[in-house]
Design a protein around this motif. Sequence first.
Motif, short mmCIF file in Angstrom:
data_model
loop_
_atom_site.label_atom_id
_atom_site.label_comp_id
_atom_site.label_asym_id
_atom_site.label_seq_id
_atom_site.Cartn_x
_atom_site.Cartn_y
_atom_site.Cartn_z
N ARG A 1 -4.93 12.89 -3.31
CA ARG A 1 -5.57 11.74 -4.36
C ARG A 1 -5.90 12.47 -5.68
O ARG A 1 -5.66 11.59 -6.70
CB ARG A 1 -6.73 11.51 -3.77
CG ARG A 1 -7.60 10.20 -4.39
CD ARG A 1 -8.87 10.48 -4.57
NE ARG A 1 -9.50 11.45 -5.27
CZ ARG A 1 -10.56 12.10 -5.09
NH1 ARG A 1 -11.73 11.71 -4.73
NH2 ARG A 1 -10.85 13.08 -5.99
N ASN B 1 1.51 5.58 -0.22
CA ASN B 1 0.84 6.83 0.00
C ASN B 1 1.88 8.11 -0.26
O ASN B 1 3.17 7.97 -0.41
CB ASN B 1 0.83 6.98 1.48
CG ASN B 1 0.40 8.46 2.25
OD1 ASN B 1 1.45 9.01 2.68
ND2 ASN B 1 -0.67 8.62 2.22
N HIS C 1 -6.05 0.85 5.88
CA HIS C 1 -5.65 1.53 4.80
C HIS C 1 -5.83 3.16 5.14
O HIS C 1 -6.15 3.72 4.52
CB HIS C 1 -6.43 1.13 3.58
CG HIS C 1 -7.98 1.13 3.75
ND1 HIS C 1 -8.29 0.00 4.14
CD2 HIS C 1 -9.01 1.90 3.81
CE1 HIS C 1 -9.77 0.13 4.23
NE2 HIS C 1 -10.11 1.37 3.78
N SER C 2 -5.58 3.42 6.40
CA SER C 2 -5.65 4.98 6.70
C SER C 2 -4.40 5.53 6.54
O SER C 2 -3.39 4.90 6.55
CB SER C 2 -6.23 5.00 8.29
OG SER C 2 -5.21 5.05 9.14
N CYS C 3 -4.36 7.02 6.87
CA CYS C 3 -3.14 7.50 6.52
C CYS C 3 -2.34 7.74 7.95
O CYS C 3 -1.46 8.43 8.02
CB CYS C 3 -3.41 9.04 5.96
SG CYS C 3 -3.92 9.03 4.28
N SER D 1 -15.36 0.30 1.10
CA SER D 1 -13.91 0.46 1.39
C SER D 1 -13.64 -0.71 2.22
O SER D 1 -12.35 -1.14 2.12
CB SER D 1 -13.68 1.71 1.75
OG SER D 1 -12.22 2.05 1.96
N ASP E 1 -9.59 7.46 2.95
CA ASP E 1 -8.85 7.65 4.17
C ASP E 1 -9.93 8.22 4.97
O ASP E 1 -10.22 9.18 5.27
CB ASP E 1 -7.52 8.56 4.24
CG ASP E 1 -7.16 8.89 5.21
OD1 ASP E 1 -6.87 7.99 6.12
OD2 ASP E 1 -6.79 9.89 5.57
N THR F 1 -3.13 5.15 -0.51
CA THR F 1 -4.23 5.94 0.39
C THR F 1 -3.54 7.47 0.32
O THR F 1 -2.38 7.48 0.38
CB THR F 1 -4.38 5.34 1.65
OG1 THR F 1 -5.45 6.16 2.57
CG2 THR F 1 -2.94 5.48 2.43
N VAL G 1 0.94 -1.20 0.06
CA VAL G 1 -0.08 0.00 0.09
C VAL G 1 0.82 1.14 0.05
O VAL G 1 1.74 1.47 0.70
CB VAL G 1 -0.88 0.05 1.18
CG1 VAL G 1 -1.49 1.32 1.48
CG2 VAL G 1 -1.84 -1.07 1.26
N ALA H 1 -7.98 4.00 -1.72
CA ALA H 1 -8.61 3.92 -0.48
C ALA H 1 -9.38 5.12 -0.23
O ALA H 1 -8.73 6.34 -0.56
CB ALA H 1 -7.91 3.21 0.59
#
Length: 774
Positions: free
Chosen positions: A299, A206, A551-553, A541, A394, A293, A204, A392
């Motif tokens: 994004r 970012n 899959h959060s920041c 999601s 977030d 994410t 994943v 994702a």
Amino acid sequence: MSFHVPEDLDMSFIQDDELDSGDLNSAENLNIFNDEDSQPLFEGARVTTGAFMLLLALFTSKHRISGDGIQQLLQIVLLILPSTHNFSVSLQAFRDFFKHLKNPLKKHYYCPSCSGYIENPMETTCSHLICKKEFREKVPYFLEIPVIEQIRSKFQQSGFYEQLQGRFHQPADDKYKDIYDGTLYKNHFVNGGPLSCPENISFVFNTDGASVFKSNNTSIWPVLMTINELPYKIRMMRENMILAGLWFGKQKPSMSTFLKPFKQTMLEFYKGVEIISADRGAFVCRGFLLAGTADLPARSLICNSVQYNGSFGCWKCLQKGKTAKVGKGHTHVFPFCHGDPKGPPRTKENVVQDAQEIVQLKQTKNIQNLHGVKGPSWLLLFPDFSVVDGIAIDYMHGVLLGVQKLLLRLWFDKSFVGKPFNFHNSSSKLDELLECIHPTSDVSRLPRSLKDLKYWKASEYRSFLLYYGAPTLQSIIGPDYFQHYLKLVQALFLLLKFASTTNEIDHAEILLYSFCRQFANLYDECYMTLNIHQLVHLSDSVRTLGPLYTHSCFPFEDKNGFLLKTIRGTQNIDSQIITGISFVQKLPELKEKCIFKDTLEDTLCKSIENPNVIKRGQQIGEQVYILGAVKRKQLDDVHFNALTNYLEIVPFTDTFLSFNRLELKQQLIYGIDYSRMIKRDNSTVFFDTGTLKGFCRVHFFCEVERDDDIEIVAFVNQLSCQNYREDTNIRSVQKTNTVTVIPVTSIKSSCILVDLPKTNSCYVCMFPNKLECD
């Protein structure tokens, strides 16, 4: 192998003036300490040169000792060393000792005018037809830190290969526990898919901008990656994150330029690269970019789409939205679509088609985007990457810093006074209630006043949403607004819960539909921003990528904060960051080679890494440890009778070994009798004996003899709960004075007690998971 990275690590003691990509790409820079470093510091010494240097480096960086301070410290050490020592006492020699730890890197150049990729930095004009401008200044560059070399280094650590195999030991059920349970991962796993091979891995990624200085607009844009196959907590550690690239300067990156080397690396990884593992030996490893994410502005850059405040700004569906009046201006909103709340769906196929069409339309018409797509995205060139499902939502930015922050502003900001949804006059009452709350040690930040709202961190909004908000707001905001808010609280708990079922995810979706449907009526349509709209896609999601925390920041923001801490001056920012991150990534390898487990050096190393770590006492069960002193305690009549009822026999003595603190499966449980806990409360737990389950507050623990065996029990006050439901994490309870005894083995988890004496209300809040605790 895990390794805790100090919060305030300072790598300035090994800082270079400027990066030299040629030197850093040499083979010798990839080697860890040589054989001489494994020799004793001096004849007869119990510590090796390598271990001593590592401990000294950790100590000086942890305490931010300057170069002059290090030089003086080295001279003091020299005074006590025998003449036959193997220790380098100059600051330069100390720095040189660590310089070879830096990761190899590559510089990539771009045009300062159009940001187009420059193949030959020696050219004097831009080679791109749309630009062709002359270079009047030094050609800027960004950095690539080759991913494959970093992965190879990881596999050389003992135990790393075995840590990747956890996905093969998951129980077969319909619960969502990790990213493996999402459909996106399963599509690469089932029917002999590439991720069903134990040698292959996925990522994943970012990227986001972080401002470096308050005095100017210089920012850094790192590309970070996590390895999905590692256990969650291990994959999110700073030293296990992969820093793939670094853009820095006063302008945002052109993603087609910035992601170009990243794409080429992933193409190579997709085909397979040779790996030598300390556990597995030599094999071919394939790597796959599974998901990305980011916050909404980032994004739009990586997807080459319109911003969140534009038509077709949602990346999950093709709803256009509309313009609404707000104050003296206008904003773009996404009203709830009753017939099809989350459709029509955006797909990879229609993104490709829109990207192709807009390229042609731009040549003849003044059209900037088609269905929100501004042109081809480089993500379309990544093998097997789903450009829609793989991006994702977030919840950190969208729900916490978006929806929850908006609601608090609408409820309590002065600018909305007079609106039916504003309760500014009760803000001081809310502050008083928040001051009464004593969270557990799992929550890093204590509740803060609404006066500090503009300084709240995302984790504070999370604590308010999941724990403090509902109990404190019940007596403050109107009943319609409160019941509406409860739907958001309950839904987020289910989507963040470890091991949510399919039915729970479906129920969360229904709650969020209802929340969005009612929002415009309770507040105003002008506040139906993209963050509100994205709530209808939140359950999908989870279905696609697993629980929201996977899959959060949050972990990436933590890494960004760490990168900023490595910057000590305004010059050579890239050099400072690469130095710091390279050292951190090599720490597990250095420790493995230089410091043996369970030695004095190992203990000292851990105390430097994390000075707040709690010293464990006797182990009394699997992942159960006594903390603090064990003393003999004479029970009073109430506690003696409670023990008698539990044992079903009168004990032959009323004096037992007792203690107040316990570590249970990495959870801290402190009895009420532990007087040092003032602003925290670790006494409330959820228990399940098999015949009885509920909540209670622990007073203290005791060792008792039962059936010729020693058992650890807890003396507790049970909290009366009328209705125990697993689909909500906040339950109203009543305190009781009845003392009972339960076995420690029946304690399942710690909880937050929200005791509001001025309202005579008491609530217990359960954590949705213990993986994401602060």
